[in-house]
Enzyme design. Structure first.
Site, PDB file in Angstrom:
ATOM      1  N   ARG A   9    -122.932  36.609  11.048  1.00 17.58           N
ATOM      2  CA  ARG A   9    -124.326  36.273  10.770  1.00 17.58           C
ATOM      3  C   ARG A   9    -125.273  37.102  11.631  1.00 17.58           C
ATOM      4  O   ARG A   9    -126.483  36.951  11.514  1.00 17.58           O
ATOM      5  CB  ARG A   9    -124.563  34.793  11.069  1.00 17.58           C
ATOM      6  CG  ARG A   9    -124.627  33.907   9.811  1.00 17.58           C
ATOM      7  CD  ARG A   9    -124.844  32.494  10.298  1.00 17.58           C
ATOM      8  NE  ARG A   9    -125.384  31.588   9.331  1.00 17.58           N
ATOM      9  CZ  ARG A   9    -124.656  30.727   8.631  1.00 17.58           C
ATOM     10  NH1 ARG A   9    -123.351  30.728   8.722  1.00 17.58           N
ATOM     11  NH2 ARG A   9    -125.258  29.874   7.820  1.00 17.58           N
ATOM     12  N   ARG A  58    -127.430  16.565   4.440  1.00 14.16           N
ATOM     13  CA  ARG A  58    -127.119  17.007   5.803  1.00 14.16           C
ATOM     14  C   ARG A  58    -128.400  17.286   6.575  1.00 14.16           C
ATOM     15  O   ARG A  58    -129.360  17.772   6.003  1.00 14.16           O
ATOM     16  CB  ARG A  58    -126.290  18.304   5.745  1.00 14.16           C
ATOM     17  CG  ARG A  58    -124.820  18.071   5.688  1.00 14.16           C
ATOM     18  CD  ARG A  58    -123.976  19.290   5.428  1.00 14.16           C
ATOM     19  NE  ARG A  58    -124.567  20.578   5.669  1.00 14.16           N
ATOM     20  CZ  ARG A  58    -124.025  21.718   5.233  1.00 14.16           C
ATOM     21  NH1 ARG A  58    -122.902  21.703   4.553  1.00 14.16           N
ATOM     22  NH2 ARG A  58    -124.590  22.867   5.478  1.00 14.16           N
ATOM     23  N   LYS A 105    -122.711  30.725  -1.321  1.00 12.57           N
ATOM     24  CA  LYS A 105    -121.576  31.404  -0.689  1.00 12.57           C
ATOM     25  C   LYS A 105    -120.344  30.504  -0.614  1.00 12.57           C
ATOM     26  O   LYS A 105    -119.247  30.941  -0.931  1.00 12.57           O
ATOM     27  CB  LYS A 105    -121.899  31.783   0.769  1.00 12.57           C
ATOM     28  CG  LYS A 105    -122.931  32.839   0.961  1.00 12.57           C
ATOM     29  CD  LYS A 105    -122.972  33.284   2.426  1.00 12.57           C
ATOM     30  CE  LYS A 105    -123.302  32.187   3.412  1.00 12.57           C
ATOM     31  NZ  LYS A 105    -124.696  31.708   3.367  1.00 12.57           N
ATOM     32  N   ARG A 153    -129.014  19.288  -2.523  1.00 12.52           N
ATOM     33  CA  ARG A 153    -127.640  19.386  -2.045  1.00 12.52           C
ATOM     34  C   ARG A 153    -127.229  18.084  -1.362  1.00 12.52           C
ATOM     35  O   ARG A 153    -128.018  17.481  -0.639  1.00 12.52           O
ATOM     36  CB  ARG A 153    -127.569  20.548  -1.050  1.00 12.52           C
ATOM     37  CG  ARG A 153    -126.196  21.131  -0.935  1.00 12.52           C
ATOM     38  CD  ARG A 153    -126.281  22.595  -0.699  1.00 12.52           C
ATOM     39  NE  ARG A 153    -126.247  22.874   0.721  1.00 12.52           N
ATOM     40  CZ  ARG A 153    -125.771  24.019   1.217  1.00 12.52           C
ATOM     41  NH1 ARG A 153    -125.339  24.959   0.412  1.00 12.52           N
ATOM     42  NH2 ARG A 153    -125.776  24.214   2.501  1.00 12.52           N
ATOM     43  N   ARG A 199    -133.968  27.886   8.794  1.00 14.96           N
ATOM     44  CA  ARG A 199    -132.719  28.620   8.533  1.00 14.96           C
ATOM     45  C   ARG A 199    -133.005  29.895   7.744  1.00 14.96           C
ATOM     46  O   ARG A 199    -132.379  30.920   7.964  1.00 14.96           O
ATOM     47  CB  ARG A 199    -131.729  27.738   7.766  1.00 14.96           C
ATOM     48  CG  ARG A 199    -131.196  26.601   8.598  1.00 14.96           C
ATOM     49  CD  ARG A 199    -130.352  25.673   7.787  1.00 14.96           C
ATOM     50  NE  ARG A 199    -129.032  26.243   7.522  1.00 14.96           N
ATOM     51  CZ  ARG A 199    -128.190  25.747   6.628  1.00 14.96           C
ATOM     52  NH1 ARG A 199    -128.523  24.706   5.895  1.00 14.96           N
ATOM     53  NH2 ARG A 199    -127.014  26.299   6.457  1.00 14.96           N
TER      54      ARG A 199
HETATM   55  P1  AMP Z   1    -123.316  27.054   7.041  1.00  8.23           P
HETATM   56  O1  AMP Z   1    -122.550  25.864   6.600  1.00  8.23           O
HETATM   57  O2  AMP Z   1    -122.531  28.346   6.932  1.00  8.23           O
HETATM   58  O3  AMP Z   1    -124.660  27.185   6.397  1.00  8.23           O
HETATM   59  O4  AMP Z   1    -123.571  26.872   8.614  1.00  8.23           O
HETATM   60  C1  AMP Z   1    -124.276  25.764   9.124  1.00  8.23           C
HETATM   61  C2  AMP Z   1    -124.790  26.069  10.530  1.00  8.23           C
HETATM   62  O5  AMP Z   1    -123.681  26.374  11.381  1.00  8.23           O
HETATM   63  C3  AMP Z   1    -125.702  27.270  10.643  1.00  8.23           C
HETATM   64  O6  AMP Z   1    -127.051  26.961  10.316  1.00  8.23           O
HETATM   65  C4  AMP Z   1    -125.529  27.634  12.117  1.00  8.23           C
HETATM   66  O7  AMP Z   1    -126.229  26.742  12.959  1.00  8.23           O
HETATM   67  C5  AMP Z   1    -124.038  27.373  12.331  1.00  8.23           C
HETATM   68  N1  AMP Z   1    -123.242  28.594  12.045  1.00  8.23           N
HETATM   69  C6  AMP Z   1    -122.338  28.773  11.035  1.00  8.23           C
HETATM   70  N2  AMP Z   1    -121.811  30.005  11.073  1.00  8.23           N
HETATM   71  C7  AMP Z   1    -122.388  30.638  12.130  1.00  8.23           C
HETATM   72  C8  AMP Z   1    -122.273  31.944  12.691  1.00  8.23           C
HETATM   73  N3  AMP Z   1    -121.466  32.872  12.154  1.00  8.23           N
HETATM   74  N4  AMP Z   1    -123.036  32.227  13.780  1.00  8.23           N
HETATM   75  C9  AMP Z   1    -123.854  31.317  14.332  1.00  8.23           C
HETATM   76  N5  AMP Z   1    -124.023  30.091  13.848  1.00  8.23           N
HETATM   77  C10 AMP Z   1    -123.304  29.732  12.756  1.00  8.23           C
END
Ligand code: AMP
Length: 214
Positions: free
Chosen positions: A88, A160, A13, A127, A171
């Site tokens: 989400r 990370r 994404k 990654r 996740r």
């Molecule tokens: P991402 O980089 O989009 O995979 O986000 C990394 C982490 O940030 C996720 O695993 C969540 O812990 C948190 N996070 C990001 N976006 C959201 C969201 N819309 N709602 C809740 N937690 C989020």
């Protein structure tokens, strides 16, 4: 043009959202990037978000929604934006829809990048992210020019915490229970397009561009 990127963590994404943002001249809004920037700056929001993120859980809706609503009210979002990692959950999607409705607007497209869990587990192990600027790489698919160092700023590349195998599994399970229902939600709204995320990066991009008619 207002676009939502859907798909499991690691589906690509972020990479696609950046490319689309550039092509369409709209801001790329990644909630994950916003949280990580807050963690780095040591803000109150960052302190609250970190515990959830490290475990692979979602940051609570009340911390997430206001942040996004504020961001999309900025001037640079007047001609549209691309949301990466938000919504989400169904309550987040409803909050977004309600906020846009107030302004007489609605999202135009929701793009779901489809990819089997096992591909994601394989991808995320490779990654790497820059510890300084957050740029992301993949040891096989998007290697940095100099091993272990960021192309953008030269910072060290790290795995990370939330890309570690046990966190990735959590996740994915969070994705299936809390985020996947959004596919049906946006399908019912008539704005969903599904794209095969196992294709090459450029082929995925071409499919998205076709779906949004850009
Ligand atoms: P991402 O980089 O989009 O995979 O986000 C990394 C982490 O940030 C996720 O695993 C969540 O812990 C948190 N996070 C990001 N976006 C959201 C969201 N819309 N709602 C809740 N937690 C989020």
């Amino acid at each position: 043009m207002k676009i939502i990127m859907l798909g499991a963590p690691g589906a690509g994404k972020g990479t696609q959202a950046k490319m689309i943002a550039e092509k369409c001249g709209i801001p790329h809004i990644s909630t994950g990037d916003i949280f990580r920037a807050n963690i780095k700056e040591g803000t109150e929001l960052g302190k609250k978000a970190k515990g959830y993120m490290d475990k692979g859980e979602l940051v609570p809706d009340e911390l997430t929604c206001d942040l996004v609503m504020d961001r999309i009210s900025h001037d640079d979002c007047k001609n549209g934006f691309i949301l990466d990692g938000f919504p989400r959950t169904i309550p987040q999607a409803e909050a977004l829809s309600a906020a846009l409705e107030k302004a007489g607007q609605a999202m135009d497209y929701a793009i779901d990048i489809e990819i089997p869990d096992q591909n994601i587990i394989d991808r995320m192990g490779g990654r790497r992210a820059c510890a300084v600027c957050g740029a992301t790489y993949h040891l096989v698919n998007i290697p940095p020019k100099v091993e272990g160092h960021c192309d953008e700023c030269g910072g060290p590349l790290i795995l990370r915490d939330d890309d570690k195998p046990e966190t990735v599994k959590n996740r994915l399970s969070v994705y299936h229970t809390q985020t996947q229902p959004l596919i049906e939600y946006y399908s019912k709204k008539g704005i969903l397009s599904e794209v095969d995320g196992t294709m090459e990066m450029q082929a995925v991009f071409d499919a998205i561009i076709k779906a949004i008619g850009a």
